[in-house]
Scaffold this active site. Structure first.
Site, PDB file in Angstrom:
ATOM      1  N   SER A  83       1.552  -7.738  -0.877  1.00  0.00           N
ATOM      2  CA  SER A  83       2.305  -8.699  -0.064  1.00  0.00           C
ATOM      3  C   SER A  83       1.560  -9.991   0.248  1.00  0.00           C
ATOM      4  O   SER A  83       2.173 -10.965   0.683  1.00  0.00           O
ATOM      5  CB  SER A  83       2.774  -8.047   1.239  1.00  0.00           C
ATOM      6  OG  SER A  83       1.711  -7.936   2.174  1.00  0.00           O
TER       7      SER A  83
ATOM      8  N   GLU B 108      -2.136 -28.841  27.078  1.00  0.00           N
ATOM      9  CA  GLU B 108      -3.366 -29.385  26.493  1.00  0.00           C
ATOM     10  C   GLU B 108      -3.130 -30.672  25.687  1.00  0.00           C
ATOM     11  O   GLU B 108      -4.047 -31.232  25.111  1.00  0.00           O
ATOM     12  CB  GLU B 108      -4.012 -28.335  25.578  1.00  0.00           C
ATOM     13  CG  GLU B 108      -4.658 -27.191  26.331  1.00  0.00           C
ATOM     14  CD  GLU B 108      -5.834 -27.648  27.196  1.00  0.00           C
ATOM     15  OE1 GLU B 108      -6.082 -27.015  28.229  1.00  0.00           O
ATOM     16  OE2 GLU B 108      -6.466 -28.667  26.841  1.00  0.00           O
TER      17      GLU B 108
ATOM     18  N   LYS C 215       0.034  -7.582  12.828  1.00  0.00           N
ATOM     19  CA  LYS C 215      -1.016  -6.687  12.320  1.00  0.00           C
ATOM     20  C   LYS C 215      -2.287  -6.961  13.118  1.00  0.00           C
ATOM     21  O   LYS C 215      -2.778  -8.084  13.145  1.00  0.00           O
ATOM     22  CB  LYS C 215      -1.224  -6.913  10.820  1.00  0.00           C
ATOM     23  CG  LYS C 215      -2.167  -5.916  10.156  1.00  0.00           C
ATOM     24  CD  LYS C 215      -2.184  -6.067   8.640  1.00  0.00           C
ATOM     25  CE  LYS C 215      -3.066  -5.009   7.987  1.00  0.00           C
ATOM     26  NZ  LYS C 215      -3.068  -5.112   6.493  1.00  0.00           N
TER      27      LYS C 215
ATOM     28  N   THR D 225       1.504  -4.518   4.103  1.00  0.00           N
ATOM     29  CA  THR D 225       1.343  -4.803   5.536  1.00  0.00           C
ATOM     30  C   THR D 225       0.750  -6.185   5.795  1.00  0.00           C
ATOM     31  O   THR D 225       0.847  -6.702   6.899  1.00  0.00           O
ATOM     32  CB  THR D 225       0.425  -3.752   6.183  1.00  0.00           C
ATOM     33  OG1 THR D 225      -0.865  -3.792   5.553  1.00  0.00           O
ATOM     34  CG2 THR D 225       1.037  -2.364   6.063  1.00  0.00           C
ATOM     35  N   ASP D 226       0.141  -6.803   4.783  1.00  0.00           N
ATOM     36  CA  ASP D 226      -0.557  -8.071   5.028  1.00  0.00           C
ATOM     37  C   ASP D 226       0.378  -9.174   5.502  1.00  0.00           C
ATOM     38  O   ASP D 226       0.004  -9.962   6.366  1.00  0.00           O
ATOM     39  CB  ASP D 226      -1.279  -8.547   3.750  1.00  0.00           C
ATOM     40  CG  ASP D 226      -2.503  -7.695   3.441  1.00  0.00           C
ATOM     41  OD1 ASP D 226      -3.130  -7.917   2.396  1.00  0.00           O
ATOM     42  OD2 ASP D 226      -2.805  -6.787   4.245  1.00  0.00           O
TER      43      ASP D 226
ATOM     44  N   THR E 252       0.818  -1.225   0.000  1.00  0.00           N
ATOM     45  CA  THR E 252       0.000   0.000   0.000  1.00  0.00           C
ATOM     46  C   THR E 252       0.838   1.256   0.000  1.00  0.00           C
ATOM     47  O   THR E 252       0.456   2.280  -0.570  1.00  0.00           O
ATOM     48  CB  THR E 252      -0.930  -0.013   1.225  1.00  0.00           C
ATOM     49  OG1 THR E 252      -1.856  -1.082   1.058  1.00  0.00           O
ATOM     50  CG2 THR E 252      -1.672   1.276   1.392  1.00  0.00           C
TER      51      THR E 252
ATOM     52  N   TYR F 260      -8.069   0.483  -3.502  1.00  0.00           N
ATOM     53  CA  TYR F 260      -6.990   1.081  -4.296  1.00  0.00           C
ATOM     54  C   TYR F 260      -6.143  -0.065  -4.855  1.00  0.00           C
ATOM     55  O   TYR F 260      -6.367  -1.240  -4.561  1.00  0.00           O
ATOM     56  CB  TYR F 260      -6.121   1.991  -3.418  1.00  0.00           C
ATOM     57  CG  TYR F 260      -5.609   1.294  -2.185  1.00  0.00           C
ATOM     58  CD1 TYR F 260      -6.308   1.389  -0.975  1.00  0.00           C
ATOM     59  CD2 TYR F 260      -4.486   0.473  -2.222  1.00  0.00           C
ATOM     60  CE1 TYR F 260      -5.882   0.710   0.152  1.00  0.00           C
ATOM     61  CE2 TYR F 260      -4.049  -0.220  -1.108  1.00  0.00           C
ATOM     62  CZ  TYR F 260      -4.753  -0.094   0.076  1.00  0.00           C
ATOM     63  OH  TYR F 260      -4.333  -0.778   1.186  1.00  0.00           O
TER      64      TYR F 260
END
Ligand code: DGL
Length: 362
Positions: free
Chosen positions: A92, A319, A198, A125-126, A45, A59
């Site tokens: 990304s 667990e 993120k 950023t992904d 971006t 965009y």
């Protein structure tokens, strides 16, 4: 050359103040020598363009080249000698293992140059947090590596890319950032590559280190650190991928109520060498999934219990009886970062005791 764009209001005001000297002058550097910072642009971006200045969703990412990113922030020239390369130009979500290997190799080559003081990587950023951790484990230098992105495209009002890039370059050229591992600098904050994640799909403050906390701030043209990363990284990491052209296949399955073994069986059949289980809670495994994981382990697939929760330690033998089942736990790594470490671990060993120690070390 990138077509002239209407500078966002904030950048215009900043340029005006700078030209009239109303803002604090760029940090005076010892002996007046500016650090040499290399910007490796990969898309995202921060390099995105929208149909109008109010387009902040819908965009197109990865449109502006590295020269356009640098030209859009003339203030960079006051804080560093900046040169740019474009190893990738992608959104990304499309990054691949081959891209990570290429980027890591190039970062190591650039940092090996005595004339280079630091590297900034502009990135979508992904998957930024995965790239940050991959480089934290495979870059073998103490020189600063700073990853930066943006949540608004370059054409938007108050685009966050220019100020993020400006701060990232200052950080990458700073002595304070030396030896701290890969850093993520966005929204005036400095986070460690291992822990940052993120946390919001669209807001400018999306990158955080929940609970464990950021390392410091970018303020008034300078980094301000308050914490240090404790896990080993960069020059202390044993993972050398410089001659590799591929990485072992590691996949992630997601735990949820009423889950089943279909995805796991498909990954194992497709040849996964490792499975990250993004488990419910503390990595709890349903009765429906238990036999499938045990069968996969018996076929030699390494199983790592992680958690979809996002915070906390996945406790060994909590667990599940990891000792008996020969599973690994991810410690505090989220599933996508656990996958990065397991891929690298499998380039060195299939011994689960050694792999577990890696999850407690890096
Ligand atoms: N397509 C997403 C990416 O390239 C846009 C998100 C962003 O860069 O902020 O990661």
């Amino acid at each position: 050359m990138f077509a002239k764009r209407s500078r966002p209001l904030a950048s215009t005001l900043l340029a005006a103040f700078c030209s009239f000297g109303l803002l604090a002058a760029a940090p005076a550097l010892a002996a007046g020598k500016l650090p040499h910072v290399v910007i490796l642009a990969t898309g995202g971006t921060i390099a995105g363009t929208g149909a109008s200045s109010t387009t902040t969703v819908g965009y197109t990412a990865a449109k502006v080249g590295v020269d356009g990113l640098i030209a859009a922030v003339p203030e960079l020239q006051k804080v560093a000698h900046v040169t740019g390369e474009q190893p990738l130009q992608i959104a990304s979500e499309n990054i691949t293992n081959a891209d990570w290997l290429k980027l890591s190799k190039r970062v190591n080559e650039v940092l090996a140059r005595p004339d280079v003081d630091g590297v900034v990587i502009t990135h979508g950023t992904d998957t930024l947090e995965e790239t940050a951790y991959f480089l934290d484990l495979t870059v073998h230098s103490d020189k600063p590596v700073v990853i930066v992105g943006a949540m608004r495209p370059s054409t938007a009002i108050s685009a966050d890319g220019p100020i993020n890039l400006y701060n990232a370059v200052i950080l990458a050229g700073s002595k304070e950032a030396v030896g701290k591992g890969v850093l993520v600098a966005m929204n005036d904050q400095i986070n460690a590559g291992r822990e940052v994640t993120k946390t919001n799909t669209s807001t400018a403050d999306t990158f955080k280190t929940p609970e464990l906390g950021m390392l410091g701030y970018m303020q008034d043209n300078a980094p301000h650190f308050y914490r240090l990363p404790l896990r080993k990284h960069t020059s202390q990491s044993p993972f050398d991928v410089s001659h590799m052209t591929s990485l072992p296949q590691v996949d992630i399955i997601y735990g949820y109520g009423n889950d089943n073994r279909i995805a796991l069986d498909a990954f194992v059949k497709a040849g996964s060498k490792g499975i990250i289980y993004a488990g419910v809670g503390d990595g709890s495994i349903s009765d429906a999934l238990k036999p499938a994981l045990q069968e996969a382990r018996k076929q030699g697939v390494i199983i790592v219990r992680s958690s979809r929760v996002g915070n906390g330690i996945v406790a060994r033998n909590g667990e599940a009886n990891d000792d008996k089942l020969d599973y690994v736990v991810s410690d505090t790594l989220n599933p996508q970062k656990a996958r990065i470490l397991l891929m690298l671990a499998l380039t060195k060993t299939h011994d689960t005791k050694k792999i577990q120690q890696m999850f407690y070390t890096y």
